[in-house]
Design a protein around this motif. Structure first.
Motif, PDB file in Angstrom:
ATOM      1  N   ASN A 194       3.552   2.678  -7.201  1.00  0.00           N
ATOM      2  CA  ASN A 194       3.422   1.558  -6.141  1.00  0.00           C
ATOM      3  C   ASN A 194       3.437   0.253  -6.851  1.00  0.00           C
ATOM      4  O   ASN A 194       3.571  -0.896  -6.023  1.00  0.00           O
ATOM      5  CB  ASN A 194       2.372   1.962  -5.145  1.00  0.00           C
ATOM      6  CG  ASN A 194       2.671   3.072  -4.338  1.00  0.00           C
ATOM      7  OD1 ASN A 194       3.288   3.392  -3.788  1.00  0.00           O
ATOM      8  ND2 ASN A 194       1.255   4.028  -4.302  1.00  0.00           N
TER       9      ASN A 194
ATOM     10  N   THR B 251      -0.816   1.819   1.422  1.00  0.00           N
ATOM     11  CA  THR B 251       0.428   1.718   0.584  1.00  0.00           C
ATOM     12  C   THR B 251       0.657   3.064  -0.058  1.00  0.00           C
ATOM     13  O   THR B 251       1.893   3.415  -0.481  1.00  0.00           O
ATOM     14  CB  THR B 251       0.146   0.537  -0.520  1.00  0.00           C
ATOM     15  OG1 THR B 251      -0.179  -0.462   0.026  1.00  0.00           O
ATOM     16  CG2 THR B 251       1.501   0.603  -1.321  1.00  0.00           C
TER      17      THR B 251
ATOM     18  N   ARG C 254       4.372   2.225   1.887  1.00  0.00           N
ATOM     19  CA  ARG C 254       5.289   1.499   0.931  1.00  0.00           C
ATOM     20  C   ARG C 254       6.803   1.954   1.596  1.00  0.00           C
ATOM     21  O   ARG C 254       7.577   1.204   1.541  1.00  0.00           O
ATOM     22  CB  ARG C 254       5.098   1.772  -0.356  1.00  0.00           C
ATOM     23  CG  ARG C 254       6.265   0.990  -1.081  1.00  0.00           C
ATOM     24  CD  ARG C 254       5.607   1.003  -2.725  1.00  0.00           C
ATOM     25  NE  ARG C 254       6.681   0.949  -3.669  1.00  0.00           N
ATOM     26  CZ  ARG C 254       7.199   1.791  -4.556  1.00  0.00           C
ATOM     27  NH1 ARG C 254       6.653   2.694  -4.649  1.00  0.00           N
ATOM     28  NH2 ARG C 254       8.474   1.592  -5.175  1.00  0.00           N
TER      29      ARG C 254
END
Length: 245
Positions: A90, A153, A204
């Motif tokens: 990420n 995320t 994400r």
């Protein structure tokens, strides 16, 4: 804690970095900024050091008294020259299928750089750190067997079994975001896996299924958009299966 000494707290996520400083009387200041994803491999720990300095300035405190920090960071972690480094898809654009990240990082030297500035540095997987907090101050006080789950995320878990926090090799125990869920799903994670939990539902990338951001997707689902609702419900099913596993 010595008179005048400060403590620093750091939360590193794939979207933002938050830091705070505290003294004997409690919290003094907090600063938040989007996670840096460009520059040299040490750009992220340098950002942490800079933000802690800003927090000290905001509080009117002497930054020289800040010698101990605790860090909760997204993972996974690896060892690099004996220190913990962050190797997360990420943030690290040098990992497989991370085409949306403007860097070629593979491992961020988090601990090594922070120890250049601070005498004591404690680093935990953010899922583990959150679990410790809940068992100390929150919903899981006194619970010998419990799980902390984060879906943001990325996806991660912190595990406590029979009163023992599980940390595992390099602090990666319970890092379930990369468990393989479906070889039939042609979705790729930045770690290189196809069909793992993060590939299926991570914030994400989840919204990309409908060409929108993930917050926009969930907003559309709440407003009754049929396609968005189907994607959100499908993601909830995958998350539930991850929890079951």
């Amino acid at each position: 804690m010595e008179e005048g000494a400060l403590l620093g707290a750091v939360d590193i996520g794939g979207t933002k970095v938050a830091v705070s400083v505290a003294g004997r009387a409690g919290p003094l200041a907090r600063v938040t900024e989007p996670t840096v994803k460009e520059g040299a491999e040490r750009a992220l720990p340098d950002q942490v050091i800079r933000l802690l300095g800003q927090a000290c300035a905001q509080a009117g405190a002497d930054a020289a008294q800040l010698r101990t920090i605790g860090v909760a960071s997204c993972g996974p972690f690896i060892r690099k020259a004996g220190y913990l480094a962050v190797s997360t898809p990420n943030i690290c654009g040098g990992l497989a299928n991370a085409t949306d990240l403007p860097n070629d990082w593979v491992a961020i030297p988090l601990e090594a750089v922070l120890r250049e500035r601070f005498e004591r540095v404690e680093i935990e997987n953010d899922g583990v750190a959150a679990l410790v907090a809940e068992r100390t101050f929150g919903a899981a006080v006194g619970e010998p067997d419990c799980v902390y789950a984060t879906w943001s995320t990325g996806v991660g878990f912190g595990l406590c079994v029979n009163g023992r926090i599980l940390r595992g090799k390099h602090g990666n125990a319970g890092h379930g975001g990369h468990m393989l869920m479906s070889e039939a799903r042609d979705v790729w994670c930045g770690c290189g896996n196809r069909g793992d939990l993060e590939a299926l539902i991570a914030g994400r990338s989840l919204g990309e299924q409908l060409g929108m951001s993930t917050p926009a997707l969930f907003a559309a689902a709440r407003n009754g958009d049929r396609r968005a609702l189907e994607v959100a419900e499908d993601a909830a099913r995958w998350f539930g299966r991850g929890l079951y596993n």
